[in-house]
Structures are given as C-alpha cells and as structure tokens.
Design a protein around this motif. Structure first.
Motif, short mmCIF file in Angstrom:
data_model
loop_
_atom_site.label_atom_id
_atom_site.label_comp_id
_atom_site.label_asym_id
_atom_site.label_seq_id
_atom_site.Cartn_x
_atom_site.Cartn_y
_atom_site.Cartn_z
N GLU A 195 0.58 5.20 0.37
CA GLU A 195 -0.38 6.21 0.82
C GLU A 195 0.22 7.60 0.72
O GLU A 195 1.33 7.84 1.22
CB GLU A 195 -0.82 5.94 2.25
N GLU A 240 -3.46 4.94 -1.98
CA GLU A 240 -4.46 5.58 -1.15
C GLU A 240 -4.05 7.03 -0.92
O GLU A 240 -2.88 7.37 -0.99
CB GLU A 240 -4.60 4.86 0.20
N GLY A 241 -5.05 7.88 -0.64
CA GLY A 241 -4.76 9.27 -0.31
C GLY A 241 -5.35 10.23 -1.32
O GLY A 241 -5.51 9.90 -2.51
N VAL A 259 0.85 -1.19 0.00
CA VAL A 259 0.00 0.00 0.00
C VAL A 259 0.88 1.25 0.00
O VAL A 259 1.73 1.42 0.88
CB VAL A 259 -0.94 0.04 1.22
#
Length: 283
Positions: A72, A111-112, A70
């Motif tokens: 982010e 993500e983000g 992941v």
C-alpha cells in the motif's frame, strides 16, 4: 508483420537484498492465520526486504491479507510540483513494484493513490471497466506531462487509439539510413520515454516502421521487414538494459511500410513514415 517476444536478461530478475539487521518493530508485517500461511509469509518477507528503504521512510506498507501480499502506498507526493513529471524516487518505487508483480504474479496486490495515478495495476484484480478506463486516462495524461518538452519539439506524439496508448517517436536523430544502431540523441529521448513507462499496466509493444524505399544492394538487412524489426528490437533492448521495462512485459514488431501514416510519394511523407511507436496494450 513479424513478432517476437524479447528474451529475459539479468535486469529482469528482482535482486534479493537480504539483510541480517533487525526489522524496526514499527514496520512489522501483519500476518494471517489461514491456510498456506508459511508460504505467504515467506513471500511477504521477500517483498519487505526489497522495499525495506521505502517502508523505513513511510512511503509504503506491506501486509498479508487473505493469503495475498498487499503493498500500500501511504503518500501521493510522487510528482515534481513545478514540472508535473514523475520524481526519481517514484520511478524507483514503481520499478521495484513492477518487478515484484512480475515475479509473484497474482500473489501481490497494490493499493493507494500513487499506484493508481501512474497506472500500476493488480494483475489478478477484477476491477470494473470504468475504473480501468480512468486509470488509462490518468496514465495517458502523465505520459504527456513527462514528454511535454519532446512533444513541443515535434519529437514525440502521445495519443489514444481505442484502448491503446501510443507514443509515436519521429525519425529525427534516431537511426542512420539503413541502420538499426541507436543514435546518441535518440537514447536521451528513450530515457524519458522509459521513465514514463515505469509502472505502466499492460504489455508494452515496440513497433518499427519504414518507408517503401527498397534496401540498397549489399545492405546488412534484406528488406524493410528486417530493418523495421531490427530497429524495434534495438529500442526494446535499450529499454530493458536501462531497467525501464522488463523483458516479460515487452513485445517487438517489425511492420515495414504496411502502416504508412503519410504518402510515400514525397520526401517529407517518407520521413514521417520512418518512425518507432511504443504502444501500451490494455490488460
């Protein structure tokens, strides 16, 4: 139409930037203990090396969750406050993440807010349709902001055609008559277009369009099919060589005069029909 997929070049390969320097303990990766932990951690190590600068600056974090790496984004200050255009640091980050996703396919999740604003997507994400539509609209508005000067000068149009985002580039200064060689003035426009495509989700399709005037005798190209294909390929090659789009994310089409947007009975209409269109296809 004629369609071909561009071939990979060295620019498409994510360069390994291994270092023997000790990693700062503040940016240590979270590790899971599930099946395949060793392989996942190895991928995470590779991603961490590529994004070492951004991790050290607190721009992104990298972790392992449920066997997936992941990435982010930790902040969303990715545009210039005065112009609203994407900053060079953000372009660099999005380019790196696009290359990582291309190399590792669905084994990386992003993500983000920063990735969402610029259209970065998860290749293996089952988001709802409304969310995808929202990201597409955000991407459209960002591209318009990046190309605002060119739009004002009549060099480019940016619009939606159903699920597609279309960047239409006018003929002015692009190619000499009967040629597929890029003019110097056109490459500066392509640089701005390329920067707008960095981090784009979906396949990028480069289309060449001509008027209906036949090729003159002795021309390098047999007909407008060949000419339009060669012009689209020249644009695609430039965007790849400059690192804006990877070869695996791009397709070229030569459409000759089959998609006219004006009458070919006038000089103005023929000039309008001679164009390049950069189309961002939905995932």
């Amino acid at each position: 139409y004629r369609q071909s997929r561009t071939q990979p070049t060295a620019a498409d390969v994510v360069e390994e930037q291994r270092s023997r320097e000790e990693q700062d303990p503040d940016v240590e990766l979270d590790r899971d203990n599930g099946p395949g932990e060793s392989d996942t951690n190895a991928r995470a190590d590779e991603v961490e090396e590529i994004l070492r600068k951004e991790i050290a600056e607190g721009i992104v974090s990298v972790a392992v969750e449920d066997g997936v790496v992941v990435i982010e984004a930790l902040e969303n200050e990715s545009t210039d406050d005065e112009t609203g255009k994407i900053s060079q640091d953000a372009i660099s980050l999005l380019s790196k993440v696009s290359d990582i996703q291309a190399q590792l396919d669905g084994l990386v999740r992003v993500e983000g807010a920063q990735f969402a604003v610029h259209g970065q997507s998860n290749l293996n994400d089952d988001n709802v349709i409304d969310g995808a539509s929202s990201r597409s609209q955000d991407q459209l508005e960002q591209i318009r902001a990046n190309l605002s000067d060119e739009i004002d000068q009549g060099l480019a149009e940016v619009f939606r055609d159903g699920d597609l985002i279309v960047i239409r580039l006018a003929e002015r200064g692009s190619f000499q008559s009967g040629s597929a060689s890029l003019q110097a003035d056109f490459t500066s426009l392509l640089d701005n277009v390329g920067a707008s495509l960095t981090g784009a989700s979906g396949l990028v399709q480069i289309e060449g369009h001509t008027d209906n005037v036949p090729m003159s005798f002795g021309n390098r190209y047999r007909d407008n099919w060949d000419l339009s294909s060669a012009r689209a390929a020249s644009v695609a090659d430039y965007l790849m060589e400059t690192g804006y789009v990877s070869s695996g994310s791009m397709v070229v089409k030569g459409l000759a005069d089959t998609k006219a947007i004006a009458s070919n009975d006038t000089a103005l209409g023929r000039s309008t029909n001679r164009r390049i269109e950069v189309v961002i296809l939905p995932n």
